[in-house]
Enzyme design. Structure first.
Site, PDB file in Angstrom:
ATOM      1  N   MET A   1       0.820  -1.206   0.000  1.00 54.33           N
ATOM      2  CA  MET A   1       0.000   0.000   0.000  1.00 54.33           C
ATOM      3  C   MET A   1       0.862   1.268   0.000  1.00 54.33           C
ATOM      4  O   MET A   1       0.627   2.193   0.772  1.00 54.33           O
ATOM      5  CB  MET A   1      -0.949  -0.015   1.195  1.00 54.33           C
ATOM      6  CG  MET A   1      -1.830  -1.265   1.254  1.00 54.33           C
ATOM      7  SD  MET A   1      -2.841  -1.497  -0.205  1.00 54.33           S
ATOM      8  CE  MET A   1      -4.114  -0.315   0.104  1.00 54.33           C
TER       9      MET A   1
ATOM     10  N   ASN B   1       1.690  -5.362 -10.227  1.00 53.32           N
ATOM     11  CA  ASN B   1       0.758  -5.236  -9.110  1.00 53.32           C
ATOM     12  C   ASN B   1      -0.587  -5.830  -9.506  1.00 53.32           C
ATOM     13  O   ASN B   1      -0.960  -5.797 -10.678  1.00 53.32           O
ATOM     14  CB  ASN B   1       0.570  -3.751  -8.765  1.00 53.32           C
ATOM     15  CG  ASN B   1      -0.330  -3.539  -7.568  1.00 53.32           C
ATOM     16  OD1 ASN B   1      -0.205  -4.201  -6.545  1.00 53.32           O
ATOM     17  ND2 ASN B   1      -1.258  -2.601  -7.685  1.00 53.32           N
TER      18      ASN B   1
ATOM     19  N   HIS C   1      -4.636  -5.337  -8.657  1.00 52.14           N
ATOM     20  CA  HIS C   1      -5.545  -4.321  -8.100  1.00 52.14           C
ATOM     21  C   HIS C   1      -6.984  -4.811  -8.251  1.00 52.14           C
ATOM     22  O   HIS C   1      -7.350  -5.313  -9.313  1.00 52.14           O
ATOM     23  CB  HIS C   1      -5.340  -2.997  -8.848  1.00 52.14           C
ATOM     24  CG  HIS C   1      -6.187  -1.890  -8.321  1.00 52.14           C
ATOM     25  ND1 HIS C   1      -5.919  -1.253  -7.129  1.00 52.14           N
ATOM     26  CD2 HIS C   1      -7.315  -1.309  -8.815  1.00 52.14           C
ATOM     27  CE1 HIS C   1      -6.832  -0.330  -6.919  1.00 52.14           C
ATOM     28  NE2 HIS C   1      -7.690  -0.347  -7.928  1.00 52.14           N
TER      29      HIS C   1
END
Length: 181
Positions: A79, A94, A96
């Protein structure tokens, strides 16, 4: 491929990668930046080295990755924004929990439901200098039905994340081998 994982939370995507990556891929370390996060317990149970590092101390992170000969960094709920310097040194991806470019940032499942979206989903993307702004590698979607709560929809999205993250890593490995070769 030598992979480093960076986590701030529960670590379910990290554990999924551990159990399902092909044998030629090694998770060298799981870096975490929140003491007591669930990912630490998972790493200990799985026998993966876990190392607390302040997310602002990217110099130490880079040195550690260099020692381990890390070839790919996978964010699993990290985060924090990644610095340009770290981005220049390592390919970083990443996962998401939204269908980017919609709903960048936090509370995305709730935001998709509040907006009356028909579908939600997950995206694996290259990390760049913008929050959830990198090039999309893979996406998967799930239908939002009238009985979904944030919790049930989040669970459905997790299942999609587990699948597309593994597929995206294979895509990335192929792309990196083409760029190197």
């Amino acid at each position: 491929m030598n992979i480093a994982i960076m986590c701030s939370g529960n670590g379910s995507n990290f554990e999924n990668l551990f159990h399902n990556l092909p044998p030629e891929d090694d998770i060298m370390v799981m870096i975490y930046n929140k003491k007591g996060c669930g990912a630490v317990e998972r790493a200990n149970r799985l026998g993966v080295p876990a190392c607390y590092m302040d997310s602002k101390d990217e110099l130490s992170i880079m040195e550690y990755f260099r020692e381990l000969k890390v070839e790919l960094v996978c964010l699993c709920g990290w985060m924090r924004i990644i610095s340009d310097e770290l981005l220049r040194l390592y390919p970083i991806i990443n996962v998401h929990p939204s269908l980017l470019p919609k709903y960048k940032g936090l509370n995305v499942v709730q935001r998709a439901m509040d907006a009356g979206e028909e579908y939600a989903g997950a995206t694996v993307h290259w990390v760049n200098e913008y929050l959830d702004g990198g090039e999309i590698i893979r996406q998967g979607k799930v239908k939002i039905d009238g009985t979904d709560s944030v919790e049930t929809l989040t669970e459905k999205i997790h299942i999609v994340e587990y699948k597309i993250y593994l597929e995206a890593i294979q895509d990335v490995k192929q792309q990196l081998s083409i760029n190197v070769g």
